[in-house]
Write a protein that holds these residues in place. Sequence first.
Motif, PDB file in Angstrom:
ATOM      1  N   GLY A 196       8.930  69.513 -22.947  1.00 54.72           N
ATOM      2  CA  GLY A 196       7.612  69.721 -22.363  1.00 54.72           C
ATOM      3  C   GLY A 196       6.754  70.654 -23.196  1.00 54.72           C
ATOM      4  N   ALA A 197       7.369  71.705 -23.753  1.00 50.61           N
ATOM      5  CA  ALA A 197       6.623  72.639 -24.602  1.00 50.61           C
ATOM      6  C   ALA A 197       6.133  71.940 -25.876  1.00 50.61           C
ATOM      7  CB  ALA A 197       7.503  73.834 -24.957  1.00 50.61           C
ATOM      8  N   CYS A 198       6.963  71.061 -26.444  1.00 52.88           N
ATOM      9  CA  CYS A 198       6.551  70.323 -27.648  1.00 52.88           C
ATOM     10  C   CYS A 198       5.400  69.360 -27.334  1.00 52.88           C
ATOM     11  CB  CYS A 198       7.739  69.556 -28.222  1.00 52.88           C
ATOM     12  SG  CYS A 198       9.029  70.627 -28.919  1.00 52.88           S
ATOM     13  N   SER A 199       5.460  68.714 -26.180  1.00 53.51           N
ATOM     14  CA  SER A 199       4.357  67.848 -25.767  1.00 53.51           C
ATOM     15  C   SER A 199       3.074  68.644 -25.596  1.00 53.51           C
ATOM     16  CB  SER A 199       4.706  67.124 -24.459  1.00 53.51           C
ATOM     17  OG  SER A 199       5.828  66.295 -24.614  1.00 53.51           O
ATOM     18  N   CYS A 200       3.200  69.816 -24.988  1.00 51.53           N
ATOM     19  CA  CYS A 200       2.044  70.696 -24.805  1.00 51.53           C
ATOM     20  C   CYS A 200       1.506  71.167 -26.155  1.00 51.53           C
ATOM     21  CB  CYS A 200       2.440  71.881 -23.937  1.00 51.53           C
ATOM     22  SG  CYS A 200       1.062  72.916 -23.407  1.00 51.53           S
ATOM     23  N   PHE A 201       2.399  71.423 -27.108  1.00 53.33           N
ATOM     24  CA  PHE A 201       2.020  71.832 -28.461  1.00 53.33           C
ATOM     25  C   PHE A 201       1.117  70.779 -29.107  1.00 53.33           C
ATOM     26  CE2 PHE A 201       2.679  71.757 -33.026  1.00 53.33           C
ATOM     27  CZ  PHE A 201       2.675  73.092 -33.410  1.00 53.33           C
ATOM     28  N   PHE A 202       1.538  69.517 -29.051  1.00 54.25           N
ATOM     29  CA  PHE A 202       0.760  68.449 -29.691  1.00 54.25           C
ATOM     30  C   PHE A 202      -0.527  68.147 -28.924  1.00 54.25           C
ATOM     31  CE2 PHE A 202       4.991  67.444 -31.546  1.00 54.25           C
ATOM     32  CZ  PHE A 202       4.618  67.550 -32.881  1.00 54.25           C
ATOM     33  N   LEU A 203      -0.483  68.297 -27.609  1.00 53.66           N
ATOM     34  CA  LEU A 203      -1.707  68.121 -26.833  1.00 53.66           C
ATOM     35  C   LEU A 203      -2.731  69.195 -27.182  1.00 53.66           C
ATOM     36  CD1 LEU A 203      -3.154  66.578 -24.557  1.00 53.66           C
ATOM     37  CD2 LEU A 203      -2.093  68.155 -22.930  1.00 53.66           C
ATOM     38  N   SER A 204      -2.262  70.428 -27.352  1.00 51.15           N
ATOM     39  CA  SER A 204      -3.157  71.511 -27.748  1.00 51.15           C
ATOM     40  C   SER A 204      -3.657  71.320 -29.172  1.00 51.15           C
ATOM     41  CB  SER A 204      -2.434  72.854 -27.631  1.00 51.15           C
ATOM     42  OG  SER A 204      -3.277  73.929 -27.995  1.00 51.15           O
ATOM     43  N   LYS A 205      -2.807  70.768 -30.025  1.00 51.86           N
ATOM     44  CA  LYS A 205      -3.230  70.493 -31.407  1.00 51.86           C
ATOM     45  C   LYS A 205      -4.375  69.487 -31.429  1.00 51.86           C
ATOM     46  CE  LYS A 205      -1.097  69.518 -35.928  1.00 51.86           C
ATOM     47  NZ  LYS A 205      -1.188  70.893 -36.435  1.00 51.86           N
ATOM     48  N   LEU A 206      -4.376  68.589 -30.446  1.00 49.86           N
ATOM     49  CA  LEU A 206      -5.407  67.562 -30.354  1.00 49.86           C
ATOM     50  C   LEU A 206      -6.726  68.115 -29.818  1.00 49.86           C
ATOM     51  CD1 LEU A 206      -6.180  64.507 -30.504  1.00 49.86           C
ATOM     52  CD2 LEU A 206      -5.311  64.310 -28.160  1.00 49.86           C
TER      53      LEU A 206
END
Length: 279
Positions: A149-159
Amino acid sequence: MAAPRILTGDGSVRLLRDEENAKEEEDDSPSGKKPKFDRFPLSRWEFAAAIGVFLVFSAGLFCIYLTMPPAEYGKLKLPRTISDLRVLKDNLATYSKEFPAQFILGYCSTYIFMQTFMIPGTIFMSLLAGALFGVIKGLFLVVFNATAGACSCFFLSKLIGRPLVSWLWPEKLRFFQAEIAKRKEKLLNYMLFLRVTPTLPNLFINLASPIVDIPFHIFFLATLIGLIPAAYITVRAGLALGDLKSVKDLYDFKTLFVLFLIGSLIIFPTLLKRKRIYE
């Protein structure tokens, strides 16, 4: 508007400079006073992208629920208190034993969805893992789901995360960026320290890390390893839900001391190296 006047020591009158007078008039006007958050930080494209990602995840979660065996869904809801969690645990105990694979799939999907979109309540999901699966299996599930979940949040924030984080936490983001810049050579140690200790909220770390250019492999390793101590404490507490009165009981002074002690041991090589450089 008449120009303000100031009496000097000898009784003469001096007009303020035109620039200062104009500045005061601008500040007194409604347009001169701008609120801190004068507009929503996301552009239309960024907002549409966020909604699109949310809908895709939601559709996937809904499809997973459709494949699961029937249950009394009226009794199932995300817990907000320890009492709600006890009721949910009693309702799910039999279901998780009869359909273990389907239940784990639904549990993992829900946990990752909540972690990705910063929905409060993952700590109750961690307690539930301990109550239903025990320490070893529960710890593995919690660390896996929290990391995913943290990795998904990381890429969402990168976007789309940069304007949102700058809007919500401008001072904290500047502090975080400065600390990262000072610890480029031992960045993994510092990120492990942040994950182990409650120095910065995990939500902020997930969102701000791609903005301050933390490499993904550093973020991933720090999250995977650094969440283990806190996850162990939470999962083990799930074994004794009857004795737990509040979530605050999880992190008493003794627990916080142990976490900061572990964090200090992790970051000690970085501090030692900096001391040698200065000498």
